[in-house]
Design a protein around this motif. Sequence first.
Motif, short mmCIF file in Angstrom:
data_model
loop_
_atom_site.label_atom_id
_atom_site.label_comp_id
_atom_site.label_asym_id
_atom_site.label_seq_id
_atom_site.Cartn_x
_atom_site.Cartn_y
_atom_site.Cartn_z
N UNK A 137 9.17 -0.50 0.30
CA UNK A 137 9.18 0.39 1.55
C UNK A 137 8.49 -0.59 2.56
N UNK A 138 7.50 -1.55 2.34
CA UNK A 138 6.79 -2.10 3.36
C UNK A 138 7.82 -3.36 3.75
N UNK A 139 8.52 -3.91 2.75
CA UNK A 139 9.51 -5.08 2.99
C UNK A 139 10.62 -4.30 3.80
N UNK A 140 11.18 -3.28 3.57
CA UNK A 140 12.19 -2.58 4.26
C UNK A 140 11.89 -2.20 5.86
N UNK A 141 10.75 -1.72 5.99
CA UNK A 141 10.04 -1.43 7.16
C UNK A 141 10.06 -2.94 8.04
N UNK A 142 9.25 -3.65 7.38
CA UNK A 142 9.22 -4.95 7.98
C UNK A 142 10.59 -5.64 8.55
N UNK A 143 11.56 -5.55 7.75
CA UNK A 143 13.00 -5.98 8.12
C UNK A 143 13.54 -5.30 9.27
N UNK A 165 9.60 5.16 15.18
CA UNK A 165 8.77 6.13 14.96
C UNK A 165 9.67 7.05 13.87
N UNK A 166 10.94 7.15 13.67
CA UNK A 166 11.54 7.67 12.72
C UNK A 166 11.82 6.81 11.42
N UNK A 167 11.80 5.57 11.51
CA UNK A 167 11.74 4.70 10.50
C UNK A 167 10.49 4.76 9.94
N UNK A 168 9.42 4.73 10.60
CA UNK A 168 7.78 4.76 9.91
C UNK A 168 7.75 6.16 9.45
N UNK A 169 8.27 7.13 10.05
CA UNK A 169 8.24 8.71 9.29
C UNK A 169 9.03 8.56 8.05
N UNK A 170 10.30 8.18 8.01
CA UNK A 170 10.93 8.30 6.80
C UNK A 170 10.59 7.38 5.85
N UNK A 171 10.22 6.34 5.95
CA UNK A 171 9.75 5.66 4.83
C UNK A 171 8.46 5.62 4.21
N UNK A 172 7.48 6.14 5.22
CA UNK A 172 6.22 6.37 4.61
C UNK A 172 5.73 7.70 4.32
N UNK A 173 5.99 8.45 5.33
CA UNK A 173 5.67 9.96 5.12
C UNK A 173 6.66 10.70 4.22
N UNK A 174 7.82 10.59 4.37
CA UNK A 174 8.84 11.34 3.72
C UNK A 174 9.10 10.90 2.28
N UNK A 175 8.65 9.38 1.98
CA UNK A 175 8.70 9.01 0.58
C UNK A 175 7.35 9.27 -0.33
N UNK A 176 6.19 9.20 0.61
CA UNK A 176 5.17 9.42 0.03
C UNK A 176 4.21 10.54 0.09
N UNK A 177 4.73 11.36 0.90
CA UNK A 177 4.09 12.63 1.31
C UNK A 177 4.70 13.95 1.27
N UNK A 178 5.67 13.89 2.21
CA UNK A 178 6.30 15.30 2.37
C UNK A 178 7.84 15.00 2.69
N UNK A 179 8.52 15.08 1.54
CA UNK A 179 9.97 14.88 1.55
C UNK A 179 10.91 15.65 2.34
N UNK A 180 10.16 16.82 2.82
CA UNK A 180 10.93 17.75 3.59
C UNK A 180 10.83 17.80 5.11
N UNK A 181 9.89 16.77 5.36
CA UNK A 181 9.66 16.79 6.87
C UNK A 181 10.54 16.23 7.58
N UNK A 182 11.01 17.02 8.61
CA UNK A 182 11.96 16.62 9.64
C UNK A 182 11.92 15.19 10.27
N UNK A 183 12.86 14.57 10.82
CA UNK A 183 12.77 13.54 11.78
C UNK A 183 12.12 13.95 13.04
#
Length: 169
Positions: A141-147, A62-80
């Motif tokens: 990001x997609x490749x990283x999360x896949x890995x 859940x943290x990985x998805x949040x960090x790599x998608x949400x933080x990178x593309x929507x809200x860089x300040x959102x906490x884990x």
Amino acid sequence: MTTDPRTGPPLVGQERETLRAFLDYHRATLAMKCEGLTDEELRQRSMPPSTLSLLGLVRHMAEVERTWFRRCFEDQEIPLVWSDAMDFQVAYDASASTRAEAFAAWEAEVEIARRIEREAESLDVLGHQPRWGEDVSLRMVMVHVLLEYGRHNGHADFLREGVDGTVGA
């Protein structure tokens, strides 16, 4: 784990379709590894002193998805989800967590990640990885999360076997 609910990735397909399918396949794999277990079984740790458990892996992803998608593309300040200090290790300690809590967080982040990916014009869309201070493409990001899923699903194989002896896909 009596049936395999996963849809396999296409054997032939475009890059985006293939990445999307592999991500969804690995997301389904993590869910399948947890299928049919109680909260207590999901919290069963691999071996001392590790806090790694199947439930901890769900929380971590859940943290990985949040960090790599949400933080990178929507809200860089959102906490884990489980740490205000950007400490990914906190997610592994699921000793007080439940299936309902962990899966609700994970499934919500997966849906947000899917939406971000669907709405992007191409895999070349850039986001910003605040931890690195660098721009990253949706492709990266997609490749990283896949890995990340591939690595952690390997852990899930061993964890599930340790809980009830179930092995396989």
